[in-house]
Design a protein around this motif. Structure first.
Motif, PDB file in Angstrom:
ATOM      1  N   GLU A  36       0.832  -1.191   0.000  1.00 10.18           N
ATOM      2  CA  GLU A  36       0.000   0.000   0.000  1.00 10.18           C
ATOM      3  C   GLU A  36       0.879   1.259   0.000  1.00 10.18           C
ATOM      4  N   ASN A  37       0.308   2.323  -0.538  1.00 13.62           N
ATOM      5  CA  ASN A  37       0.965   3.634  -0.532  1.00 13.62           C
ATOM      6  C   ASN A  37       2.381   3.598  -1.100  1.00 13.62           C
ATOM      7  N   VAL A  38       2.548   2.870  -2.203  1.00 12.15           N
ATOM      8  CA  VAL A  38       3.872   2.775  -2.796  1.00 12.15           C
ATOM      9  C   VAL A  38       4.383   4.152  -3.231  1.00 12.15           C
ATOM     10  N   LYS A  39       3.498   4.968  -3.785  1.00 15.76           N
ATOM     11  CA  LYS A  39       3.926   6.303  -4.240  1.00 15.76           C
ATOM     12  C   LYS A  39       4.508   7.119  -3.098  1.00 15.76           C
ATOM     13  N   ASP A  40       3.796   7.154  -1.969  1.00 10.59           N
ATOM     14  CA  ASP A  40       4.280   7.941  -0.839  1.00 10.59           C
ATOM     15  C   ASP A  40       5.531   7.323  -0.225  1.00 10.59           C
ATOM     16  N   ARG A  41       5.526   6.012  -0.093  1.00  8.90           N
ATOM     17  CA  ARG A  41       6.655   5.346   0.550  1.00  8.90           C
ATOM     18  C   ARG A  41       7.925   5.433  -0.296  1.00  8.90           C
ATOM     19  N   LEU A  42       7.761   5.324  -1.601  1.00  4.41           N
ATOM     20  CA  LEU A  42       8.923   5.364  -2.478  1.00  4.41           C
ATOM     21  C   LEU A  42       9.345   6.789  -2.816  1.00  4.41           C
ATOM     22  N   CYS A  43       8.387   7.608  -3.256  1.00  2.00           N
ATOM     23  CA  CYS A  43       8.723   8.947  -3.751  1.00  2.00           C
ATOM     24  C   CYS A  43       9.015   9.930  -2.627  1.00  2.00           C
ATOM     25  N   SER A  44       8.581   9.620  -1.417  1.00  2.00           N
ATOM     26  CA  SER A  44       8.836  10.536  -0.303  1.00  2.00           C
ATOM     27  C   SER A  44       9.798   9.938   0.717  1.00  2.00           C
ATOM     28  N   LYS A  45       9.435   8.787   1.248  1.00  2.00           N
ATOM     29  CA  LYS A  45      10.238   8.237   2.341  1.00  2.00           C
ATOM     30  C   LYS A  45      11.602   7.730   1.878  1.00  2.00           C
ATOM     31  N   ARG A  46      11.613   6.962   0.791  1.00  2.00           N
ATOM     32  CA  ARG A  46      12.869   6.355   0.364  1.00  2.00           C
ATOM     33  C   ARG A  46      13.755   7.313  -0.425  1.00  2.00           C
ATOM     34  N   THR A  47      13.159   8.138  -1.275  1.00  2.00           N
ATOM     35  CA  THR A  47      13.969   8.954  -2.177  1.00  2.00           C
ATOM     36  C   THR A  47      13.975  10.444  -1.852  1.00  2.00           C
ATOM     37  N   ASP A  48      13.038  10.908  -1.024  1.00  2.00           N
ATOM     38  CA  ASP A  48      12.929  12.337  -0.695  1.00  2.00           C
ATOM     39  C   ASP A  48      12.512  13.196  -1.887  1.00  2.00           C
ATOM     40  N   LEU A  49      12.095  12.604  -2.978  1.00  2.00           N
ATOM     41  CA  LEU A  49      11.724  13.389  -4.150  1.00  2.00           C
ATOM     42  C   LEU A  49      10.482  14.231  -3.907  1.00  2.00           C
ATOM     43  N   CYS A  50       9.638  13.795  -2.991  1.00  2.00           N
ATOM     44  CA  CYS A  50       8.363  14.487  -2.789  1.00  2.00           C
ATOM     45  C   CYS A  50       8.176  15.042  -1.387  1.00  2.00           C
ATOM     46  N   ASP A  51       9.158  15.018  -0.544  1.00  2.00           N
ATOM     47  CA  ASP A  51       8.980  15.539   0.816  1.00  2.00           C
ATOM     48  C   ASP A  51       8.557  17.002   0.807  1.00  2.00           C
ATOM     49  N   HIS A  52       9.108  17.780  -0.130  1.00  2.00           N
ATOM     50  CA  HIS A  52       8.796  19.208  -0.173  1.00  2.00           C
ATOM     51  C   HIS A  52       7.336  19.441  -0.506  1.00  2.00           C
ATOM     52  N   ALA A  53       6.733  18.514  -1.248  1.00  2.00           N
ATOM     53  CA  ALA A  53       5.368  18.730  -1.707  1.00  2.00           C
ATOM     54  C   ALA A  53       4.342  18.079  -0.798  1.00  2.00           C
ATOM     55  N   LEU A  54       4.680  16.920  -0.263  1.00  2.00           N
ATOM     56  CA  LEU A  54       3.710  16.164   0.519  1.00  2.00           C
ATOM     57  C   LEU A  54       3.661  16.584   1.977  1.00  2.00           C
ATOM     58  N   HIS A  55       4.786  17.123   2.469  1.00  2.00           N
ATOM     59  CA  HIS A  55       4.874  17.537   3.874  1.00  2.00           C
ATOM     60  C   HIS A  55       4.525  16.370   4.803  1.00  2.00           C
TER      61      HIS A  55
END
Length: 223
Positions: A198-217
């Motif tokens: 579940e939540n592969v997009k959030d787990r991969l794009c934010s948690k693992r890679t930091d690519l989306c931390d700025h956007a997802l908060h």
């Protein structure tokens, strides 16, 4: 008039000259409105301050654009991979070798589901970024942050394209970002997608890679 710079002094005329540029060339003058209000001594510092302020905004805008693009590319990439996986017949299998050796000396061969196998995911990663040509860019009217949405649905459903920019620059930039992410994070993508999660997009794009931390908060420990 003898030392005037055509693109600056000439455009402003005799009354709109810049001291320190035109004045240094033997001409008197100032820029109406700015220099006139500040006086001759405050003109150049004010202009330099304005130029530096404007210049400082450019890297910020560029960095934000890059962050939005890579976050959007990562999320779109995961969406497309998951959709492709869902289209595979669950009965389809692939033969894989094993380290087990049979009594007759032959190597054991096992069959595993093709969907989510390493061979399947590797094949998908080689071509999935072509799907970025079916995406457009949408800007949030309040924050001006960019997100990327499909302009063509997988099933033919009518899409809401209000405020969506769709052109060659958008699709080529998104495709390039997608290919960079697919190459750099191939192992992570295969790791996450090799089994249902579940939540592969959030787990991969934010948690693992930091690519989306700025956007997802979303803090790491909440994922």
């Amino acid at each position: 008039m003898r030392g005037r710079i055509p693109g600056i002094c000439g455009a402003l005329g005799m009354r709109g000259r810049i001291p320190g540029i035109c004045g240094a060339l033997g001409m008197r003058g100032r820029i109406p409105g700015i220099c006139g209000a500040l006086g001759m001594r405050g003109c150049i510092p004010a202009l330099l301050g304005l130029a530096l302020a404007l210049a400082s905004l450019l890297p910020t805008a560029g960095a934000r654009r890059s962050q939005d693009l890579h976050c959007g590319a990562c999320r779109a990439l995961v969406d497309e991979l998951e959709w492709e996986i869902s289209q595979v017949d669950p009965r389809k299998t692939i033969q894989m070798g094993s380290f087990r050796i049979n009594p007759d000396g032959s190597q054991s061969v096992v069959e595993v589901p093709y969907a989510r196998s390493e061979a399947h995911l590797t094949e998908l990663l080689e071509r999935v970024c072509e799907k970025m040509k079916e995406y457009g860019e949408r800007a949030d009217p309040a924050t001006h942050r960019k997100s990327y949405v499909r302009v063509v649905s997988h099933d033919g459903t009518r899409m809401d394209l209000s405020g969506v920019k769709f052109d060659g620059d958008v699709t080529s930039s998104l495709k390039f970002a997608c290919e960079s992410i697919a190459e750099e994070y191939e192992d992570e993508l295969i790791e996450f997608l090799s089994h249902e999660a579940e939540n592969v997009k959030d787990r991969l794009c934010s948690k693992r890679t930091d690519l989306c931390d700025h956007a997802l908060h979303i803090p790491h420990d909440e994922l």
